[in-house]
Design a protein around this motif. Structure first.
Motif, PDB file in Angstrom:
ATOM      1  N   ARG A 163       0.841  -1.201   0.000  1.00 26.03           N
ATOM      2  CA  ARG A 163       0.000   0.000   0.000  1.00 26.03           C
ATOM      3  C   ARG A 163       0.872   1.245   0.000  1.00 26.03           C
ATOM      4  NH1 ARG A 163      -1.169  -3.304   3.852  1.00 26.03           N
ATOM      5  NH2 ARG A 163      -0.615  -1.851   5.486  1.00 26.03           N
ATOM      6  N   ALA A 164       0.645   2.131  -0.967  1.00 30.20           N
ATOM      7  CA  ALA A 164       1.444   3.356  -1.096  1.00 30.20           C
ATOM      8  C   ALA A 164       0.615   4.557  -0.662  1.00 30.20           C
ATOM      9  CB  ALA A 164       1.900   3.531  -2.533  1.00 30.20           C
ATOM     10  N   ARG A 165       1.261   5.461   0.080  1.00 30.72           N
ATOM     11  CA  ARG A 165       0.624   6.704   0.523  1.00 30.72           C
ATOM     12  C   ARG A 165       1.641   7.828   0.475  1.00 30.72           C
ATOM     13  NH1 ARG A 165      -3.089   3.987  -0.196  1.00 30.72           N
ATOM     14  NH2 ARG A 165      -4.627   3.234   1.248  1.00 30.72           N
ATOM     15  N   ARG A 166       1.158   9.023   0.157  1.00 33.99           N
ATOM     16  CA  ARG A 166       2.003  10.220   0.223  1.00 33.99           C
ATOM     17  C   ARG A 166       1.678  10.947   1.516  1.00 33.99           C
ATOM     18  NH1 ARG A 166       4.993  11.707  -3.892  1.00 33.99           N
ATOM     19  NH2 ARG A 166       4.527  10.885  -5.938  1.00 33.99           N
ATOM     20  N   TYR A 167       2.719  11.429   2.170  1.00 32.53           N
ATOM     21  CA  TYR A 167       2.550  12.215   3.386  1.00 32.53           C
ATOM     22  C   TYR A 167       3.649  13.258   3.416  1.00 32.53           C
ATOM     23  CZ  TYR A 167       2.152  13.444   8.308  1.00 32.53           C
ATOM     24  OH  TYR A 167       2.012  14.134   9.487  1.00 32.53           O
ATOM     25  N   ARG A 168       3.249  14.528   3.436  1.00 34.57           N
ATOM     26  CA  ARG A 168       4.194  15.647   3.465  1.00 34.57           C
ATOM     27  C   ARG A 168       5.252  15.548   2.372  1.00 34.57           C
ATOM     28  NH1 ARG A 168       4.947  17.262   9.817  1.00 34.57           N
ATOM     29  NH2 ARG A 168       2.728  17.359  10.227  1.00 34.57           N
ATOM     30  N   GLY A 169       4.806  15.214   1.171  1.00 36.99           N
ATOM     31  CA  GLY A 169       5.697  15.184   0.015  1.00 36.99           C
ATOM     32  C   GLY A 169       6.562  13.945  -0.096  1.00 36.99           C
ATOM     33  N   ARG A 170       6.400  13.004   0.797  1.00 36.08           N
ATOM     34  CA  ARG A 170       7.198  11.763   0.752  1.00 36.08           C
ATOM     35  C   ARG A 170       6.278  10.596   0.429  1.00 36.08           C
ATOM     36  NH1 ARG A 170      12.832  12.515   1.330  1.00 36.08           N
ATOM     37  NH2 ARG A 170      13.037  10.629   2.534  1.00 36.08           N
ATOM     38  N   LEU A 171       6.827   9.584  -0.216  1.00 36.00           N
ATOM     39  CA  LEU A 171       6.083   8.376  -0.531  1.00 36.00           C
ATOM     40  C   LEU A 171       6.443   7.310   0.486  1.00 36.00           C
ATOM     41  CD1 LEU A 171       4.226   6.854  -2.563  1.00 36.00           C
ATOM     42  CD2 LEU A 171       6.327   6.110  -3.695  1.00 36.00           C
ATOM     43  N   TYR A 172       5.425   6.692   1.055  1.00 34.19           N
ATOM     44  CA  TYR A 172       5.593   5.587   1.993  1.00 34.19           C
ATOM     45  C   TYR A 172       4.874   4.379   1.424  1.00 34.19           C
ATOM     46  CZ  TYR A 172       6.945   9.193   5.300  1.00 34.19           C
ATOM     47  OH  TYR A 172       7.572  10.246   5.909  1.00 34.19           O
ATOM     48  N   VAL A 173       5.492   3.209   1.552  1.00 35.83           N
ATOM     49  CA  VAL A 173       4.865   1.971   1.122  1.00 35.83           C
ATOM     50  C   VAL A 173       4.878   1.022   2.310  1.00 35.83           C
ATOM     51  CG1 VAL A 173       4.977  -0.017  -0.427  1.00 35.83           C
ATOM     52  CG2 VAL A 173       5.546   2.260  -1.294  1.00 35.83           C
ATOM     53  N   ALA A 174       3.703   0.499   2.626  1.00 33.26           N
ATOM     54  CA  ALA A 174       3.567  -0.465   3.722  1.00 33.26           C
ATOM     55  C   ALA A 174       3.316  -1.843   3.138  1.00 33.26           C
ATOM     56  CB  ALA A 174       2.413  -0.061   4.630  1.00 33.26           C
ATOM     57  N   VAL A 175       4.081  -2.813   3.643  1.00 34.65           N
ATOM     58  CA  VAL A 175       3.917  -4.209   3.261  1.00 34.65           C
ATOM     59  C   VAL A 175       4.032  -5.027   4.532  1.00 34.65           C
ATOM     60  CG1 VAL A 175       4.788  -6.132   1.883  1.00 34.65           C
ATOM     61  CG2 VAL A 175       5.021  -3.811   1.035  1.00 34.65           C
ATOM     62  N   ARG A 176       2.941  -5.701   4.860  1.00 36.15           N
ATOM     63  CA  ARG A 176       2.878  -6.524   6.076  1.00 36.15           C
ATOM     64  C   ARG A 176       3.308  -5.729   7.299  1.00 36.15           C
ATOM     65  NH1 ARG A 176       4.930 -12.283   3.682  1.00 36.15           N
ATOM     66  NH2 ARG A 176       3.395 -12.367   2.028  1.00 36.15           N
ATOM     67  N   GLU A 177       4.363  -6.130   7.952  1.00 39.91           N
ATOM     68  CA  GLU A 177       4.803  -5.534   9.220  1.00 39.91           C
ATOM     69  C   GLU A 177       5.802  -4.396   9.034  1.00 39.91           C
ATOM     70  OE1 GLU A 177       3.853  -7.118  12.345  1.00 39.91           O
ATOM     71  OE2 GLU A 177       2.429  -8.129  11.030  1.00 39.91           O
ATOM     72  N   GLN A 178       5.999  -3.943   7.830  1.00 36.93           N
ATOM     73  CA  GLN A 178       7.033  -2.941   7.574  1.00 36.93           C
ATOM     74  C   GLN A 178       6.483  -1.757   6.802  1.00 36.93           C
ATOM     75  OE1 GLN A 178      10.095  -4.370   4.908  1.00 36.93           O
ATOM     76  NE2 GLN A 178       8.619  -5.418   3.644  1.00 36.93           N
ATOM     77  N   ALA A 179       7.173  -0.649   6.922  1.00 34.26           N
ATOM     78  CA  ALA A 179       6.868   0.536   6.125  1.00 34.26           C
ATOM     79  C   ALA A 179       8.188   1.084   5.604  1.00 34.26           C
ATOM     80  CB  ALA A 179       6.149   1.594   6.954  1.00 34.26           C
ATOM     81  N   LEU A 180       8.186   1.517   4.355  1.00 33.23           N
ATOM     82  CA  LEU A 180       9.385   2.069   3.730  1.00 33.23           C
ATOM     83  C   LEU A 180       9.102   3.507   3.321  1.00 33.23           C
ATOM     84  CD1 LEU A 180      10.110  -0.970   1.413  1.00 33.23           C
ATOM     85  CD2 LEU A 180      11.281  -0.424   3.543  1.00 33.23           C
ATOM     86  N   GLU A 181      10.085   4.375   3.531  1.00 28.86           N
ATOM     87  CA  GLU A 181      10.003   5.772   3.122  1.00 28.86           C
ATOM     88  C   GLU A 181      10.979   5.969   1.977  1.00 28.86           C
ATOM     89  OE1 GLU A 181      11.277   8.513   6.126  1.00 28.86           O
ATOM     90  OE2 GLU A 181      10.833  10.255   4.887  1.00 28.86           O
ATOM     91  N   PHE A 182      10.542   6.644   0.912  1.00 29.67           N
ATOM     92  CA  PHE A 182      11.370   6.800  -0.275  1.00 29.67           C
ATOM     93  C   PHE A 182      11.764   8.247  -0.510  1.00 29.67           C
ATOM     94  CE2 PHE A 182       8.738   3.046  -0.999  1.00 29.67           C
ATOM     95  CZ  PHE A 182       9.720   2.103  -1.246  1.00 29.67           C
ATOM     96  N   ASP A 183      13.040   8.457  -0.879  1.00 34.80           N
ATOM     97  CA  ASP A 183      13.484   9.797  -1.258  1.00 34.80           C
ATOM     98  C   ASP A 183      12.975  10.106  -2.666  1.00 34.80           C
ATOM     99  OD1 ASP A 183      15.220   8.670  -3.186  1.00 34.80           O
ATOM    100  OD2 ASP A 183      17.002   8.969  -1.980  1.00 34.80           O
ATOM    101  N   GLU A 184      13.291  11.280  -3.175  1.00 35.70           N
ATOM    102  CA  GLU A 184      12.748  11.757  -4.448  1.00 35.70           C
ATOM    103  C   GLU A 184      13.062  10.837  -5.625  1.00 35.70           C
ATOM    104  OE1 GLU A 184      13.089  15.637  -7.409  1.00 35.70           O
ATOM    105  OE2 GLU A 184      13.980  15.737  -5.422  1.00 35.70           O
ATOM    106  N   VAL A 185      14.301  10.394  -5.730  1.00 34.90           N
ATOM    107  CA  VAL A 185      14.677   9.547  -6.864  1.00 34.90           C
ATOM    108  C   VAL A 185      14.062   8.160  -6.718  1.00 34.90           C
ATOM    109  CG1 VAL A 185      16.607   8.523  -8.137  1.00 34.90           C
ATOM    110  CG2 VAL A 185      16.797  10.853  -7.251  1.00 34.90           C
ATOM    111  N   ALA A 186      14.049   7.640  -5.505  1.00 41.42           N
ATOM    112  CA  ALA A 186      13.415   6.336  -5.276  1.00 41.42           C
ATOM    113  C   ALA A 186      11.935   6.404  -5.631  1.00 41.42           C
ATOM    114  CB  ALA A 186      13.616   5.907  -3.829  1.00 41.42           C
ATOM    115  N   GLN A 187      11.282   7.509  -5.275  1.00 45.36           N
ATOM    116  CA  GLN A 187       9.876   7.695  -5.637  1.00 45.36           C
ATOM    117  C   GLN A 187       9.705   7.644  -7.152  1.00 45.36           C
ATOM    118  OE1 GLN A 187       7.619  10.934  -3.760  1.00 45.36           O
ATOM    119  NE2 GLN A 187       9.308  11.133  -2.310  1.00 45.36           N
ATOM    120  N   ALA A 188      10.605   8.312  -7.869  1.00 44.24           N
ATOM    121  CA  ALA A 188      10.525   8.341  -9.332  1.00 44.24           C
ATOM    122  C   ALA A 188      10.602   6.926  -9.905  1.00 44.24           C
ATOM    123  CB  ALA A 188      11.641   9.211  -9.911  1.00 44.24           C
TER     124      ALA A 188
END
Length: 110
Positions: free
Chosen positions: A34-59
């Protein structure tokens, strides 16, 4: 590396770490990622974890669509950010392998 995903939670044992990715690999986001944007950052949650992506990773993540090759994604990102295509391709494949390990994406059977 060009993109960065920061762990916010437990990595668990998800993803097919045995898959060998190449620039010709095609990936798609897993349904449970599941992907969500919060304060200009992209977060992806999978099971028990959440990942935050920088600008290039988001791209990169946002271009993973189930039809584009990693080479195609890298070429587009290289043009957008003004980096050499060969560097972007290597970094994109490496970053995609991390996404695969975390269970964010899966390889599309070809």
């Amino acid at each position: 590396m060009m993109g960065d995903a920061g762990d916010v939670g437990d990595t668990g044992d998800v993803g097919d770490v045995g898959a060998e990715l190449t620039p010709a690999s095609v990936l798609q986001r897993r349904v449970e990622a599941r992907a969500r944007r919060y304060r200009g950052r992209l977060y992806v949650a999978v099971r028990e974890q959440a990942l935050e992506f920088d600008e290039v990773a988001q791209a990169i993540v946002l271009r993973i669509d189930g039809t584009s090759t990693l080479r195609g994604i890298a070429t587009s990102v290289a043009e957008e950010y003004g980096v050499p295509a060969d560097e972007a391709t290597g970094d994109t494949v490496e970053f995609a392998a991390r996404l695969l390990e975390h269970g964010v994406v899966e390889v599309v059977a070809g």
